[in-house]
Scaffold this active site. Structure first.
Site, PDB file in Angstrom:
ATOM      1  N   GLU A 216       0.943  -1.189  -0.195  1.00 54.52           N
ATOM      2  CA  GLU A 216       0.082   0.007   0.034  1.00 54.52           C
ATOM      3  C   GLU A 216       0.810   1.151  -0.017  1.00 54.52           C
ATOM      4  O   GLU A 216       1.892   1.272   0.456  1.00 54.52           O
ATOM      5  CB  GLU A 216      -0.849  -0.010   1.277  1.00 54.52           C
ATOM      6  CG  GLU A 216      -1.998  -1.189   1.495  1.00 54.52           C
ATOM      7  CD  GLU A 216      -2.554  -1.003   2.652  1.00 54.52           C
ATOM      8  OE1 GLU A 216      -2.854   0.080   3.171  1.00 54.52           O
ATOM      9  OE2 GLU A 216      -2.929  -2.200   3.098  1.00 54.52           O
TER      10      GLU A 216
ATOM     11  N   CYS B 255       3.136   8.491   1.591  1.00 52.57           N
ATOM     12  CA  CYS B 255       3.476   7.683   2.551  1.00 52.57           C
ATOM     13  C   CYS B 255       3.770   6.172   1.644  1.00 52.57           C
ATOM     14  O   CYS B 255       3.018   5.629   1.180  1.00 52.57           O
ATOM     15  CB  CYS B 255       2.377   7.454   3.702  1.00 52.57           C
ATOM     16  SG  CYS B 255       2.866   6.067   4.797  1.00 52.57           S
TER      17      CYS B 255
ATOM     18  N   CYS C 201       5.472  -7.375   7.929  1.00 52.54           N
ATOM     19  CA  CYS C 201       6.663  -6.932   8.933  1.00 52.54           C
ATOM     20  C   CYS C 201       7.048  -7.853   9.856  1.00 52.54           C
ATOM     21  O   CYS C 201       6.019  -8.763  10.445  1.00 52.54           O
ATOM     22  CB  CYS C 201       6.119  -5.469   9.417  1.00 52.54           C
ATOM     23  SG  CYS C 201       7.442  -4.863  10.660  1.00 52.54           S
TER      24      CYS C 201
ATOM     25  N   CYS D  54       4.602  -5.448  16.321  1.00 53.34           N
ATOM     26  CA  CYS D  54       3.715  -4.503  17.359  1.00 53.34           C
ATOM     27  C   CYS D  54       2.304  -4.816  17.420  1.00 53.34           C
ATOM     28  O   CYS D  54       1.662  -5.161  16.296  1.00 53.34           O
ATOM     29  CB  CYS D  54       4.062  -2.983  16.535  1.00 53.34           C
ATOM     30  SG  CYS D  54       5.642  -2.446  16.396  1.00 53.34           S
TER      31      CYS D  54
ATOM     32  N   CYS E  10      -0.672  -3.056  15.413  1.00 56.51           N
ATOM     33  CA  CYS E  10      -0.197  -2.635  14.083  1.00 56.51           C
ATOM     34  C   CYS E  10      -0.853  -3.862  13.201  1.00 56.51           C
ATOM     35  O   CYS E  10      -0.597  -5.051  13.259  1.00 56.51           O
ATOM     36  CB  CYS E  10       1.030  -2.448  13.956  1.00 56.51           C
ATOM     37  SG  CYS E  10       1.708  -2.030  12.186  1.00 56.51           S
TER      38      CYS E  10
ATOM     39  N   GLY F  21       5.907  -2.331   6.697  1.00 56.95           N
ATOM     40  CA  GLY F  21       7.422  -2.621   6.997  1.00 56.95           C
ATOM     41  C   GLY F  21       8.353  -2.136   7.924  1.00 56.95           C
ATOM     42  O   GLY F  21       7.784  -0.696   8.397  1.00 56.95           O
TER      43      GLY F  21
ATOM     44  N   SER G 234      10.511   6.323   9.487  1.00 57.35           N
ATOM     45  CA  SER G 234      10.046   6.118  10.827  1.00 57.35           C
ATOM     46  C   SER G 234      10.627   4.631  11.231  1.00 57.35           C
ATOM     47  O   SER G 234      10.361   3.720  10.245  1.00 57.35           O
ATOM     48  CB  SER G 234       8.474   5.940  10.597  1.00 57.35           C
ATOM     49  OG  SER G 234       8.135   5.429  12.000  1.00 57.35           O
TER      50      SER G 234
ATOM     51  N   HIS H 125       6.447   4.754  21.769  1.00 57.43           N
ATOM     52  CA  HIS H 125       5.066   4.184  22.185  1.00 57.43           C
ATOM     53  C   HIS H 125       5.075   3.677  23.796  1.00 57.43           C
ATOM     54  O   HIS H 125       4.047   3.513  24.428  1.00 57.43           O
ATOM     55  CB  HIS H 125       4.628   2.927  21.634  1.00 57.43           C
ATOM     56  CG  HIS H 125       4.622   3.079  19.925  1.00 57.43           C
ATOM     57  ND1 HIS H 125       4.253   4.195  19.483  1.00 57.43           N
ATOM     58  CD2 HIS H 125       5.070   2.121  19.133  1.00 57.43           C
ATOM     59  CE1 HIS H 125       4.333   3.891  17.977  1.00 57.43           C
ATOM     60  NE2 HIS H 125       4.680   2.811  17.752  1.00 57.43           N
TER      61      HIS H 125
ATOM     62  N   CYS I 152      -1.621   2.634   6.907  1.00 58.68           N
ATOM     63  CA  CYS I 152      -0.981   1.567   6.081  1.00 58.68           C
ATOM     64  C   CYS I 152      -1.134   0.165   6.702  1.00 58.68           C
ATOM     65  O   CYS I 152      -0.971  -0.154   7.736  1.00 58.68           O
ATOM     66  CB  CYS I 152       0.467   1.731   5.676  1.00 58.68           C
ATOM     67  SG  CYS I 152       0.472   2.627   4.155  1.00 58.68           S
TER      68      CYS I 152
END
Ligand code: SAH
Length: 360
Positions: free
Chosen positions: A102, A115, A122, A126, A129, A171, A203, A228, A345
């Site tokens: 995406e 973005c 990934c 997390c 996510c 990712g 990021s 976080h 995303c």
């Protein structure tokens, strides 16, 4: 062996922009065309938004044919193109091996921010996510990263340009520096999109060695670290890879990044109601960051159907901001863009990948 000819489809050819400027010039020379033809071709790709080699009418036909036989331009298939009510646009692209990625175009008055994704899935896991729910499939190539940029660029009308790039899609970008750096170099390069490093933000979940590797490149990329949580106990629960890294090591690497590049580091903090949004979390975070030149970007949890986390209420979010500011830490709350198209995303890909298993 059956002796059948191997059919090469357009999607199996390398993208022409997988090569940098020097590489393309060398390729032109190998075909007995002068080097300056490479500049012309790159102008068509990056400035004049050509969608096909045949449009490059001031390039000799023989060279256009050579290009078309060896390279592709946009081999991915647009599986879905969504436009939100705030004009945020999202592309779900299918790659030649059937994998989905995406990328998003966001519009603000004077900004056109894109973005982009760096991996299929990934490995970081997390817990809030969507991108990591199915694990990591593979890294993207430099060409696959650039195709996202170029396709989003072509959604803009003449006279409008991409002003900012955030590498915050699917990712972990620092786990795929090998493909990412050449892609960003191409965007930087004269004759590329002319995007200065200061307009590009990477990021990361916080991989200390890779943060230092990035710093050593001598570029002015902005670094955003997904913290976080203010302590290891909480961060280990939200960001499982933290177990092997630890908040201190990440902050030290980020300090080094600032020392080498002079760029103020942004700390991202996803706000999860009842989990990490208490005023005492804000105080602990503030104390950790107080001695640093830092900025906190609070991201209210973006709902993911498969997950139970939710964003705190607005007053609670404001309280978190106020605590940080009372310690002198600048903090902003990320605005939601494209809320009606699942623009965070990973969500669209996830819903597509899970579709076959959904029992109606
Ligand atoms: N791997 C990189 C890029 C991830 S996406 C990283 O960890 O930074 C960019 C940001 O969105 C990260 O801070 C990520 O933690 C955050 N994010 C992921 N899922 C989210 C969700 N459902 N709601 C809000 N933010 C989310």
């Amino acid at each position: 062996m059956t002796g059948l000819p191997v059919l090469i489809t357009a999607s199996n050819k390398p993208r022409i922009y997988e090569m940098d400027a020097a590489g393309l010039a060398a390729w032109c020379e190998s075909k007995d065309f002068p080097e300056y033809r490479a500049e012309q071709i790159r102008r068509w790709i990056f400035g004049r938004r050509a969608n096909d080699f045949s449009e490059m009418h001031d390039v000799p036909a023989a060279l256009r044919n050579e290009m078309a036989s060896e390279f592709s331009l946009f081999p991915a298939r647009v599986e879905k193109h969504q436009i939100a009510s705030d004009r945020t646009e999202k592309l779900l692209l299918e790659l030649s091996d059937g994998q989905l990625i995406e990328c998003v175009l966001m519009r603000e008055t004077d900004r056109r921010t894109i973005c982009i994704s760096t991996q299929v899935g990934c490995a970081m896991g997390c817990v809030f996510c969507a991108s990591g729910l199915l694990g990591l499939k593979r890294n993207l190539t430099t060409g696959e990263i650039l195709e996202q940029v170029l396709r989003l660029d072509r959604l803009l009308p003449k006279g409008e340009q991409i002003t900012n790039v955030v590498v915050m899609g699917i990712g972990e970008p620092l786990a795929n520096l090998k493909s990412l750096i050449p892609a960003l170099d191409t965007l930087n390069e004269k004759g590329g999109l002319g995007l200065g490093a200061r307009r590009i933000t990477i990021s990361t979940v916080g991989l200390p060695d890779k943060i230092r590797e990035l710093a050593k490149l001598g570029k002015q990329y902005n670094l955003a670290v997904s913290l976080h949580a203010p302590n290891n106990e909480l961060r280990n629960r939200l960001v499982p890879v933290n177990d092997k890294i630890g908040v201190d090591a990440i902050l030290e690497a980020a300090d080094d990044y600032f020392a080498v590049t002079g760029r103020r580091v942004t700390y991202e903090y996803v706000l999860l109601s009842g989990v990490n949004d208490e005023p005492y979390h804000a105080r602990e975070l503030a104390k950790r960051l107080q001695s640093r030149i830092a900025h906190v970007n609070l991201i209210p949890m973006n709902g993911v159907t498969e997950l139970e986390f939710v964003a705190p209420t607005a007053p609670r979010t404001d309280e978190f901001v106020q605590v940080l500011e009372s310690f002198g830490i600048p903090a902003t709350v990320r605005k939601r863009k494209g809320a009606d198209i699942d623009a965070a995303c990973g969500q669209l890909r996830l819903s597509r990948e899970l579709k076959p298993t959904v029992v109606e």
